[in-house]
Write a protein that holds these residues in place. Structure first.
Motif, mmCIF file in Angstrom:
data_model
loop_
_atom_site.group_PDB
_atom_site.id
_atom_site.type_symbol
_atom_site.label_atom_id
_atom_site.label_comp_id
_atom_site.label_asym_id
_atom_site.label_seq_id
_atom_site.Cartn_x
_atom_site.Cartn_y
_atom_site.Cartn_z
ATOM 1 N N ARG A 113 0.819 -1.207 0.000
ATOM 2 C CA ARG A 113 0.000 0.000 0.000
ATOM 3 C C ARG A 113 0.862 1.270 0.000
ATOM 4 O O ARG A 113 0.567 2.217 -0.730
ATOM 5 N N ARG A 114 1.919 1.271 0.784
ATOM 6 C CA ARG A 114 2.738 2.477 0.880
ATOM 7 C C ARG A 114 3.373 2.833 -0.463
ATOM 8 O O ARG A 114 3.721 3.996 -0.714
ATOM 9 N N ASP A 115 3.540 1.833 -1.339
ATOM 10 C CA ASP A 115 4.199 2.068 -2.622
ATOM 11 C C ASP A 115 3.247 2.575 -3.691
ATOM 12 O O ASP A 115 3.709 3.062 -4.739
ATOM 13 N N VAL A 116 1.944 2.436 -3.485
ATOM 14 C CA VAL A 116 0.988 2.808 -4.536
ATOM 15 C C VAL A 116 0.036 3.930 -4.133
ATOM 16 O O VAL A 116 -0.690 4.456 -4.982
ATOM 17 N N THR A 117 0.044 4.316 -2.870
ATOM 18 C CA THR A 117 -0.885 5.359 -2.426
ATOM 19 C C THR A 117 -0.634 6.673 -3.154
ATOM 20 O O THR A 117 -1.577 7.380 -3.545
ATOM 21 N N GLY A 118 0.629 7.007 -3.357
ATOM 22 C CA GLY A 118 0.947 8.240 -4.065
ATOM 23 C C GLY A 118 0.424 8.229 -5.484
ATOM 24 O O GLY A 118 -0.152 9.229 -5.948
ATOM 25 N N ARG A 119 0.607 7.116 -6.194
ATOM 26 C CA ARG A 119 0.081 7.024 -7.560
ATOM 27 C C ARG A 119 -1.442 7.104 -7.557
ATOM 28 O O ARG A 119 -2.040 7.750 -8.424
ATOM 29 N N ALA A 120 -2.079 6.456 -6.590
ATOM 30 C CA ALA A 120 -3.540 6.507 -6.511
ATOM 31 C C ALA A 120 -4.015 7.951 -6.347
ATOM 32 O O ALA A 120 -4.961 8.389 -7.019
ATOM 33 N N ARG A 121 -3.368 8.693 -5.479
ATOM 34 C CA ARG A 121 -3.766 10.094 -5.271
ATOM 35 C C ARG A 121 -3.490 10.927 -6.531
ATOM 36 O O ARG A 121 -4.279 11.816 -6.882
ATOM 37 N N ASP A 122 -2.394 10.636 -7.220
ATOM 38 C CA ASP A 122 -2.096 11.353 -8.465
ATOM 39 C C ASP A 122 -3.176 11.092 -9.522
ATOM 40 O O ASP A 122 -3.600 12.020 -10.241
ATOM 41 N N LEU A 123 -3.608 9.836 -9.631
ATOM 42 C CA LEU A 123 -4.669 9.505 -10.592
ATOM 43 C C LEU A 123 -5.972 10.207 -10.228
ATOM 44 O O LEU A 123 -6.668 10.739 -11.107
ATOM 45 N N LEU A 124 -6.316 10.199 -8.954
ATOM 46 C CA LEU A 124 -7.537 10.887 -8.531
ATOM 47 C C LEU A 124 -7.438 12.381 -8.819
ATOM 48 O O LEU A 124 -8.426 13.008 -9.232
ATOM 49 N N GLU A 125 -6.263 12.959 -8.621
ATOM 50 C CA GLU A 125 -6.056 14.378 -8.932
ATOM 51 C C GLU A 125 -6.234 14.629 -10.425
ATOM 52 O O GLU A 125 -6.918 15.584 -10.841
ATOM 53 N N ARG A 126 -5.635 13.778 -11.224
ATOM 54 C CA ARG A 126 -5.718 13.912 -12.682
ATOM 55 C C ARG A 126 -7.160 13.814 -13.171
ATOM 56 O O ARG A 126 -7.544 14.473 -14.140
ATOM 57 N N LEU A 127 -7.947 13.013 -12.490
ATOM 58 C CA LEU A 127 -9.341 12.806 -12.880
ATOM 59 C C LEU A 127 -10.298 13.744 -12.140
ATOM 60 O O LEU A 127 -11.514 13.626 -12.282
ATOM 61 N N GLY A 128 -9.757 14.643 -11.359
ATOM 62 C CA GLY A 128 -10.579 15.682 -10.748
ATOM 63 C C GLY A 128 -11.402 15.261 -9.558
ATOM 64 O O GLY A 128 -12.394 15.911 -9.222
ATOM 65 N N VAL A 129 -10.989 14.177 -8.878
ATOM 66 C CA VAL A 129 -11.756 13.698 -7.719
ATOM 67 C C VAL A 129 -10.869 13.486 -6.495
ATOM 68 O O VAL A 129 -11.234 12.760 -5.571
ATOM 69 N N ALA A 130 -9.721 14.137 -6.464
ATOM 70 C CA ALA A 130 -8.801 13.943 -5.342
ATOM 71 C C ALA A 130 -9.414 14.353 -4.016
ATOM 72 O O ALA A 130 -9.138 13.756 -2.971
#
Length: 211
Positions: A113-130
């Motif tokens: 989880r610690r390795d992918v949380t940042g990417r998950a937040r980046d994707l949510l930001e990119r898609l406008g739902v962060a």
């Protein structure tokens, strides 16, 4: 490469067959639209490509490997590691937060989880739902849920992205955001395949398979 060779499918013995021996190759780095009238099997073809159904006859190839006849455990492993799927209704777990829903496929694929949380937040930001990361599906709109579903499908940087009518219930602005993310996956090298009847989507696809 993702391809089907002489594929036919029927949901039960004696039922009408779909596809009539379909053969086609889905290009890496391109967006391919699967089109056709209702009932022609657009969603079914995605489920076959996504290794959730097996063809009645014919083959599904991922790279140079025939994958449709592999054992269930191996098919599940491939789905987790190499495929991303956007369901028509978003299909988010109502008990999980948005961030947990996006991270979940990466955990299945063996990431920490610690390795992918940042990417998950980046994707949510990119898609406008962060800003919705800590909410649950019942607390966000349908358009936001579909954008979350796209983030979830992209979390593992899959080689293949499959999207089932991803803009079917969205307004133009939400549809544009979803389509931009799917096209971005193609630019990153994924074979991106969209089942759609949406003219807006079709205008932005590189190839078309008519059923």
């Amino acid at each position: 490469m993702l391809a089907v060779q002489d594929v036919r499918f029927a949901y039960r013995h004696g039922a009408e067959e779909l596809f009539g021996g379909l053969s086609c190759t889905f290009t890496t780095g391109a967006v391919t639209a699967i089109t056709g009238a209702s009932g022609r099997g657009k969603s079914t073809l995605l489920y076959l490509l996504g290794l959730m159904l097996r063809p009645t006859s014919g083959a599904v190839l991922l790279g140079d490997i025939r994958v449709d006849h592999l054992p269930d455990a191996r098919r599940a492993e491939l789905r987790a590691q190499r495929l991303g799927f956007v369901f028509q209704d978003a299909a988010l777990d109502p008990a999980r937060t948005i961030l947990d829903s996006v991270v979940e496929p990466a955990l299945y694929a063996g990431s920490h989880r610690r390795d992918v949380t940042g990417r998950a937040r980046d994707l949510l930001e990119r898609l406008g739902v962060a800003e919705r990361a800590d909410h649950r599906p019942g607390e966000i709109s349908g358009g936001q849920a579909q954008r979350v579903a796209v983030a979830r499908a992209l979390i593992n940087s899959p080689a293949v992205v499959l999207a089932d009518e991803p803009t079917g219930n969205l307004d133009h602005d939400n549809a544009a955001i979803v389509l931009a993310a799917l096209r971005g996956a193609a630019r990153d090298g994924a074979a991106t395949i969209i089942a759609t009847h949406d003219d807006f989507v079709l205008q932005h696809c590189d190839q078309r398979v008519e059923l």
